[in-house]
Design a protein around this motif. Sequence first.
Motif, PDB file in Angstrom:
ATOM      1  N   ALA A   1       0.840  -1.182   0.000  1.00  9.14           N
ATOM      2  CA  ALA A   1       0.000   0.000   0.000  1.00  9.14           C
ATOM      3  C   ALA A   1       0.884   1.244   0.000  1.00  9.14           C
ATOM      4  N   PRO A   2       0.361   2.384  -0.439  1.00  6.44           N
ATOM      5  CA  PRO A   2       1.164   3.608  -0.472  1.00  6.44           C
ATOM      6  C   PRO A   2       1.741   3.935   0.898  1.00  6.44           C
ATOM      7  N   GLY A   3       3.039   4.189   0.928  1.00 11.21           N
ATOM      8  CA  GLY A   3       3.693   4.563   2.167  1.00 11.21           C
ATOM      9  C   GLY A   3       3.976   3.412   3.111  1.00 11.21           C
ATOM     10  N   LYS A   4       3.681   2.208   2.685  1.00 11.49           N
ATOM     11  CA  LYS A   4       3.906   1.050   3.551  1.00 11.49           C
ATOM     12  C   LYS A   4       4.871   0.058   2.889  1.00 11.49           C
ATOM     13  N   GLU A   5       5.409  -0.819   3.703  1.00 17.22           N
ATOM     14  CA  GLU A   5       6.293  -1.840   3.189  1.00 17.22           C
ATOM     15  C   GLU A   5       5.481  -2.962   2.519  1.00 17.22           C
ATOM     16  N   ARG A   6       6.175  -3.672   1.633  1.00 18.37           N
ATOM     17  CA  ARG A   6       5.540  -4.818   1.005  1.00 18.37           C
ATOM     18  C   ARG A   6       5.286  -5.893   2.066  1.00 18.37           C
ATOM     19  N   GLU A   7       4.103  -6.489   2.035  1.00 17.74           N
ATOM     20  CA  GLU A   7       3.763  -7.467   3.049  1.00 17.74           C
ATOM     21  C   GLU A   7       3.238  -8.764   2.430  1.00 17.74           C
ATOM     22  N   PHE A   8       3.459  -9.824   3.154  1.00 14.88           N
ATOM     23  CA  PHE A   8       3.002 -11.147   2.748  1.00 14.88           C
ATOM     24  C   PHE A   8       1.481 -11.223   2.786  1.00 14.88           C
ATOM     25  N   VAL A   9       0.902 -11.883   1.784  1.00 15.55           N
ATOM     26  CA  VAL A   9      -0.542 -12.110   1.742  1.00 15.55           C
ATOM     27  C   VAL A   9      -0.854 -13.602   1.823  1.00 15.55           C
TER      28      VAL A   9
ATOM     29  N   THR B   1       8.751 -18.769   4.362  1.00 13.13           N
ATOM     30  CA  THR B   1       9.199 -17.423   4.668  1.00 13.13           C
ATOM     31  C   THR B   1       8.174 -16.375   4.285  1.00 13.13           C
ATOM     32  N   PHE B   2       7.986 -15.379   5.176  1.00 10.70           N
ATOM     33  CA  PHE B   2       7.113 -14.257   4.911  1.00 10.70           C
ATOM     34  C   PHE B   2       7.885 -13.052   4.347  1.00 10.70           C
ATOM     35  N   SER B   3       9.193 -13.127   4.403  1.00  4.82           N
ATOM     36  CA  SER B   3      10.003 -11.983   4.026  1.00  4.82           C
ATOM     37  C   SER B   3      10.089 -11.835   2.518  1.00  4.82           C
ATOM     38  N   PRO B   4       9.704 -10.660   1.968  1.00  4.90           N
ATOM     39  CA  PRO B   4       9.798 -10.459   0.520  1.00  4.90           C
ATOM     40  C   PRO B   4      11.211 -10.659  -0.013  1.00  4.90           C
ATOM     41  N   SER B   5      12.208 -10.337   0.776  1.00  2.78           N
ATOM     42  CA  SER B   5      13.590 -10.451   0.307  1.00  2.78           C
ATOM     43  C   SER B   5      14.008 -11.891   0.059  1.00  2.78           C
ATOM     44  N   SER B   6      13.247 -12.828   0.553  1.00  3.03           N
ATOM     45  CA  SER B   6      13.590 -14.246   0.392  1.00  3.03           C
ATOM     46  C   SER B   6      12.941 -14.891  -0.823  1.00  3.03           C
ATOM     47  N   TRP B   7      12.164 -14.114  -1.553  1.00  2.00           N
ATOM     48  CA  TRP B   7      11.516 -14.617  -2.765  1.00  2.00           C
ATOM     49  C   TRP B   7      12.306 -14.126  -3.971  1.00  2.00           C
ATOM     50  N   ASP B   8      12.427 -14.991  -4.984  1.00  2.04           N
ATOM     51  CA  ASP B   8      13.415 -14.761  -6.037  1.00  2.04           C
ATOM     52  C   ASP B   8      12.892 -14.052  -7.287  1.00  2.04           C
ATOM     53  N   TYR B   9      11.676 -14.329  -7.656  1.00  2.00           N
ATOM     54  CA  TYR B   9      11.125 -13.768  -8.890  1.00  2.00           C
ATOM     55  C   TYR B   9       9.850 -12.992  -8.569  1.00  2.00           C
TER      56      TYR B   9
END
Length: 123
Positions: free
Chosen positions: A40-48, A104-112
């Motif tokens: 969302a605007p102004g927020k970090e990317r989050e797991f869904v 993992t919920f962390s976006p940095s751990s996903w590759d594509y």
Amino acid sequence: QVQLIESGGGLVQAGGSLRLSCAASGRTFSNNPMGWFRQAPGKEREFVAAISWGGGRMRYADSVQGRFTISRDNAKNTVYLQMNSLKPEDTAVYYCAAGTNYYTFSPSSWDYWGQGTQVTVSS
């Protein structure tokens, strides 16, 4: 070239539904977990939500549990996100991702990653 292409976003009223699709090309992801994230605007990317490579296991963020359903069709190299009972707070850009770690919920751990599709829920 590996690509994940999301579609299905749009504008919907609160309480409505949308179905997002993510089509992969350039390689098969049938042996990879797939996930959906949002920002969302102004927020970090989050797991869904995430789904295991075979589709037998799914996990969800608490905020969407019971409203969203992730699924996949490995024959089509496509993953889906059915979103019901949408709320204004679900408004965000939704991203599809492929990785190697289902847990993992962390976006940095996903590759594509795909380029994202906008979902806007009006009150």
